[in-house]
Design a protein around this motif. Structure first.
Motif, mmCIF file in Angstrom:
data_model
loop_
_atom_site.group_PDB
_atom_site.id
_atom_site.type_symbol
_atom_site.label_atom_id
_atom_site.label_comp_id
_atom_site.label_asym_id
_atom_site.label_seq_id
_atom_site.Cartn_x
_atom_site.Cartn_y
_atom_site.Cartn_z
ATOM 1 N N HIS A 148 53.692 57.683 59.150
ATOM 2 C CA HIS A 148 52.691 56.729 59.626
ATOM 3 C C HIS A 148 51.288 57.314 59.765
ATOM 4 N N PHE A 149 51.175 58.576 60.125
ATOM 5 C CA PHE A 149 49.857 59.121 60.452
ATOM 6 C C PHE A 149 49.349 60.177 59.479
ATOM 7 N N ILE A 150 50.165 60.573 58.520
ATOM 8 C CA ILE A 150 49.705 61.544 57.528
ATOM 9 C C ILE A 150 49.814 60.946 56.118
ATOM 10 N N ARG A 198 58.482 53.924 68.393
ATOM 11 C CA ARG A 198 58.690 55.239 67.815
ATOM 12 C C ARG A 198 58.041 55.294 66.446
ATOM 13 N N TYR A 199 57.100 56.193 66.312
ATOM 14 C CA TYR A 199 56.446 56.401 65.026
ATOM 15 C C TYR A 199 56.994 57.666 64.394
ATOM 16 N N TYR A 200 57.049 57.647 63.095
ATOM 17 C CA TYR A 200 57.428 58.833 62.343
ATOM 18 C C TYR A 200 56.118 59.443 61.842
ATOM 19 N N THR A 201 55.649 60.449 62.549
ATOM 20 C CA THR A 201 54.304 61.002 62.352
ATOM 21 C C THR A 201 53.984 61.334 60.900
#
Length: 144
Positions: free
Chosen positions: A17-19, A11-14
């Motif tokens: 992790h991605f912004i 589970r990634y916390y968008t």
């Protein structure tokens, strides 16, 4: 939510992790680059310092992760309590209860718990209403 499997269980916390991290890291790389290539070294050093602080503030998001884990533990505790008191699984109706209802139910002592769960299901009590109905409050002193 999709059925969980090995391929999708992480589970990634968008936003985190991605912004947030990519943006801060990219800006930090550029600001460090400009420290060495620009005449405005002081300004770029200051900007770099701010970005480093922002990067480390991201670690404060660990609180978010800790609360998510605690919420999961509270659910498990409630399931265990319900099963030990009734011999029935709480999972059969747990999805009908909102988070604030579940988290309020943890304050009910065992002798009030089952009746309060049933009352909550039938009357759709809010978390605040559940807390007000509890006669012998059971404190939760370990929550962060």
């Amino acid at each position: 939510m999709k059925k969980q499997s090995f391929k999708n269980h992480i589970r990634y916390y968008t936003p985190h992790h991605f912004i947030y991290y990519p943006v801060v890291m990219t800006l930090l790389v550029f600001s460090v680059y400009f420290i060495f290539t620009s005449e405005d070294q002081l300004i770029w050093t200051f900007i770099s310092a701010i970005l480093i602080v922002l990067f480390f503030l991201a670690f404060m998001l660990r609180q978010h992760y800790a609360l998510t884990l605690q919420n999961r533990i509270v659910r498990l505790e409630l399931r265990y309590r319900y099963f030990s008191l009734t011999g029935k699984k709480m999972e059969n109706f747990e999805k009908r209860l909102k988070d604030n209802q579940l988290f309020a139910l943890r304050f009910a002592p065992d002798d009030e718990f089952v009746k309060l769960v049933e009352k909550t299901l039938y009357e759709n009590l809010s978390g605040t209403e559940i807390k007000k109905v509890i006669k012998n409050w059971k404190g939760d002193y370990n929550r962060v």
